[in-house]
Every structure is written in C-alpha cells, then in structure tokens.
Design an enzyme around this catalytic site. Structure first.
Site, PDB file in Angstrom:
ATOM      1  CE  LYS A   1      -0.674 -17.715   4.060  1.00  0.00           C
ATOM      2  NZ  LYS A   1       0.463 -17.725   4.045  1.00  0.00           N
TER       3      LYS A   1
ATOM      4  NE  ARG B   1       1.244 -11.538  -0.011  1.00  0.00           N
ATOM      5  CZ  ARG B   1      -0.013 -12.327  -0.057  1.00  0.00           C
ATOM      6  NH1 ARG B   1      -0.448 -12.954   1.082  1.00  0.00           N
ATOM      7  NH2 ARG B   1      -0.749 -12.205  -1.214  1.00  0.00           N
TER       8      ARG B   1
END
Ligand code: 9MG
Length: 287
Positions: free
Chosen positions: A229, A263
C-alpha cells in the site's frame, strides 16, 4: 503484546480456521488487469496456478476480489463482478479444496459465492449496502467488517477525524459489530479490520498501527491489509514492486499488536515473518 482474542476457531463452511495463532491470507485479484492477456479462461487457469503457489507457500485463506478498491477506482456492475468472481470461486473450491474468502459488498455476490462453497466474506464497506447484512447473515459464514469513511472513489479526498483515529475506527467497528449481531450474525462469525489505506492519511495509518491495541476492546479477531500500500511508498519512497521489505515490517508490527489474519500479495516471505514473530511472542508463554 496484546492477548486478544485468546483462542478462536472460526467455522468457515466445511473448513475450520484456527486463529489461536496468526494466519496469512493470499490476495487473488479477478480484476481487469488480471484478464488483460489471453482472455478470461486462460486468466482463470493462471489465477488457479497462482492460488496453488500461495497455498504451497503457507497461505491459510485465498481472498478473491472482482472489484478494485484502490483509491479512485470506478465501480463495477453486479454482472461484471459476478462474471469475474463466480467461475474462479467455483474452480478454487472444487479443484484446490481451499478456504476461499470473497471480497465483495454486493448481497447478490455474497449469495452466489456462498452457494458455490466460499468459506468467508470480506466486505470493505462493512455490510452497509442495502441487503448486505441479511445476505451475510443467511450465508452462515464468518464475515470481515472493515473501517472506511466514504467510498473507494472519494475516500482519500482529505480524510479527517474529530477524535484520535484509533478511537474513530474502534467506535465505527463496534457499531458495525452491533448491527451484525442485530441482523443475526453472531460474534463467533465476526472479524474486524481497521482498514489501513482506506480514508486515512499517512499519519492516520502510522498512528493506527502504533495504537492498534485499541481494537482489543472489541475482543474479536483482527485482520489487517497493508501489503504494497501507498503508506509504504510514502515513507520509503518505493514503487509498488519495491514495497515487500516495508510490508514485512508492518506485518511483524501488526502481529505483535494482536492481528490474527494478515492479507498480503507476497505470501511466502510474509509467512516467514509472521512465524518468526510468533515464535518470539510465544517464547516462555506455555511454561
Ligand atoms: C479488499 N481489500 C483491500 N485492502 C483490504 C484491507 O486492508 N482489508 C480488507 N479486509 N480487505 C481489503
């Protein structure tokens, strides 16, 4: 180290998921980028091979998603989402006998993938779409509810919180947990997620991870997703392809703060980081 929750086994359809220790969830995208060459059938074969690889590397769950939730992403139609996700879920369940989670906010998709044998639902909109609570309740599956303000299309437009971000996130998740319970989704089916990268500045994300123990009040398993991210890119100045070391540091810190599902895209390295962290945390615990 946080001690929440002490030990939890989730019943995920015909699979059991033991969360008495942290597990890794592998990301399997069924978005247009993954269909860009060779057409849909070849893409499904490639996705199955990738899932098999992630399982061999130690993934406990494969999370399939047909809608991009990246900031600024445009919504997909229900039919397109079903066309992307359903055939893949069907083949994963039948050919790999794997615990499949489906990342969706659509009640129709929830119903379809439940019928196909999915074992978990992952909703970044926290079951706030009309009909989603009822569809998730009827599925009997565990559900991950995630914190997000707004929609993926506009969530990064000047995100703001009137209270410390960890308090805003905990309050929001407590409300969603209550809504789930009212709809008939019992606590033993719930997972909560602070939603790193969703309607949060860099400072919000860093603070949220540092104070993630605040979520312990909810007494539910915590899932986190930080893999590749932009918070990693912003701190380290790395491109998406260069973010693995930063992501492993974040995964390590999340496990230390009590996360039970991580995740990620890069399953093998993350499994090692999680297992190493866990070995240190467990040292002396069973004496
Ligand atoms: C689908 N998706 C993308 N990022 C995610 C995250 O951080 N958590 C969850 N639960 N799902 C995510």
């Amino acid at each position: 180290m946080s001690e929440f929750p002490p030990s939890t086994v989730l019943q995920c359809g015909r699979h059991s998921l033991d969360l008495s220790r942290p597990r890794v969830m592998g990301i399997l995208n069924a978005t247009p980028d993954s269909f860009s060459d060779g057409g849909r059938f070849n893409a499904i074969d490639a996705a199955l091979a990738h899932a098999e690889h992630m399982l061999a590397e130690g993934a406990a769950i494969i999370d399939v998603g047909g809608e991009s939730t990246r900031p600024g992403a445009s919504p997909v139609s229900l039919q397109e989402e079903l066309d992307r996700v359903a055939p893949l879920v069907e083949r994963l369940v039948n050919e790999l006998d794997v615990l499949v989670s489906v990342d969706t906010s659509c009640p129709e998709v929830m119903r379809e993938v439940t019928a196909l044998g999915a074992g978990m639902l992952n909703d970044v909109r926290s079951l706030r779409r009309p009909g989603a609570l009822d569809a998730a309740a009827a599925s009997q599956l565990p559900v991950c509810v995630m914190h997000m303000q707004g929609e993926p299309g506009d969530m990064q437009r000047d995100p703001h919180y009137d209270v410390p971000v960890e308090d805003a996130v905990t309050t929001f998740l407590a409300e969603r947990v209550a809504a789930c319970e009212t709809a008939g989704i019992s606590r033993d089916r719930l997972i909560v997620d602070p939603g790193f990268g969703f309607a949060k500045t860099l400072e919000h994300n860093l603070r949220l991870l540092k104070r993630m123990d605040a979520l312990a009040h909810l007494e539910l398993p915590v899932l986190v997703g930080m893999s590749r991210k932009s918070l990693i890119g912003k701190v380290l100045g790395r491109t998406v392809e260069e973010r693995l070391p930063g992501g492993l540091a974040l995964a390590t810190l999340a496990v230390e703060r009590g996360a039970r599902i991580i995740r990620v895209h890069d399953v093998g390295p993350c499994v090692d980081a999680v297992n190493m962290t866990w070995a240190v945390l467990q040292e002396g615990e069973n004496q």
